[in-house]
Design an enzyme around this catalytic site. Sequence first.
Site, PDB file in Angstrom:
ATOM      1  N   GLY A 164       0.796  -1.225   0.000  1.00  0.00           N
ATOM      2  CA  GLY A 164       0.000   0.000   0.000  1.00  0.00           C
ATOM      3  C   GLY A 164       0.825   1.270   0.000  1.00  0.00           C
ATOM      4  O   GLY A 164       0.278   2.364   0.098  1.00  0.00           O
ATOM      5  N   CYS A 165       2.131   1.157  -0.115  1.00  0.00           N
ATOM      6  CA  CYS A 165       3.014   2.325  -0.086  1.00  0.00           C
ATOM      7  C   CYS A 165       3.261   2.792  -1.524  1.00  0.00           C
ATOM      8  O   CYS A 165       3.910   2.103  -2.316  1.00  0.00           O
ATOM      9  CB  CYS A 165       4.331   1.941   0.599  1.00  0.00           C
ATOM     10  SG  CYS A 165       5.656   3.141   0.424  1.00  0.00           S
ATOM     11  N   ALA A 166       2.735   3.971  -1.858  1.00  0.00           N
ATOM     12  CA  ALA A 166       2.871   4.489  -3.225  1.00  0.00           C
ATOM     13  C   ALA A 166       4.330   4.747  -3.588  1.00  0.00           C
ATOM     14  O   ALA A 166       4.755   4.448  -4.712  1.00  0.00           O
ATOM     15  CB  ALA A 166       2.062   5.773  -3.373  1.00  0.00           C
ATOM     16  N   CYS A 172       6.873   3.177  -2.482  1.00  0.00           N
ATOM     17  CA  CYS A 172       7.500   1.859  -2.681  1.00  0.00           C
ATOM     18  C   CYS A 172       7.211   1.349  -4.090  1.00  0.00           C
ATOM     19  O   CYS A 172       8.103   0.814  -4.761  1.00  0.00           O
ATOM     20  CB  CYS A 172       7.004   0.861  -1.643  1.00  0.00           C
ATOM     21  SG  CYS A 172       7.398   1.296   0.059  1.00  0.00           S
ATOM     22  N   ARG A 173       5.974   1.516  -4.543  1.00  0.00           N
ATOM     23  CA  ARG A 173       5.617   1.083  -5.901  1.00  0.00           C
ATOM     24  C   ARG A 173       6.414   1.858  -6.940  1.00  0.00           C
ATOM     25  O   ARG A 173       6.886   1.289  -7.928  1.00  0.00           O
ATOM     26  CB  ARG A 173       4.120   1.272  -6.148  1.00  0.00           C
ATOM     27  CG  ARG A 173       3.256   0.226  -5.485  1.00  0.00           C
ATOM     28  CD  ARG A 173       1.823   0.289  -5.990  1.00  0.00           C
ATOM     29  NE  ARG A 173       1.174   1.574  -5.708  1.00  0.00           N
ATOM     30  CZ  ARG A 173       0.537   1.860  -4.584  1.00  0.00           C
ATOM     31  NH1 ARG A 173       0.466   0.969  -3.617  1.00  0.00           N
ATOM     32  NH2 ARG A 173      -0.033   3.032  -4.411  1.00  0.00           N
TER      33      ARG A 173
END
Length: 98
Positions: free
Chosen positions: A9-11, A13-14
Amino acid sequence: MIILYSSPGCASCRKVRQWLKDRNLKFIEKNIFTTMLSENEIKLLLMRSENGTEDIVSTRSKAYSELDVELSELPLNDFFELVQEEPGLLRRPLIIDD
């Protein structure tokens, strides 16, 4: 080898994951919530930081706001245990490269 410490859920990180893939860089991704960081991994993160715990702890996290401890006064062994128990204390993403 590049190690990417991330969380679901970490933008950010994506975005980092995609940036690494776009450049065909080999990396290992470790979800800090499903894989407990070892004491040695936490030590490595601290050794690679310029400002110690300030660089790797997210002071805006819920886990940090619920702490009743001053991290700068905490013995390192206690800090390692705290991060293992509360991985949400860590900033994300964290990236290490040899």
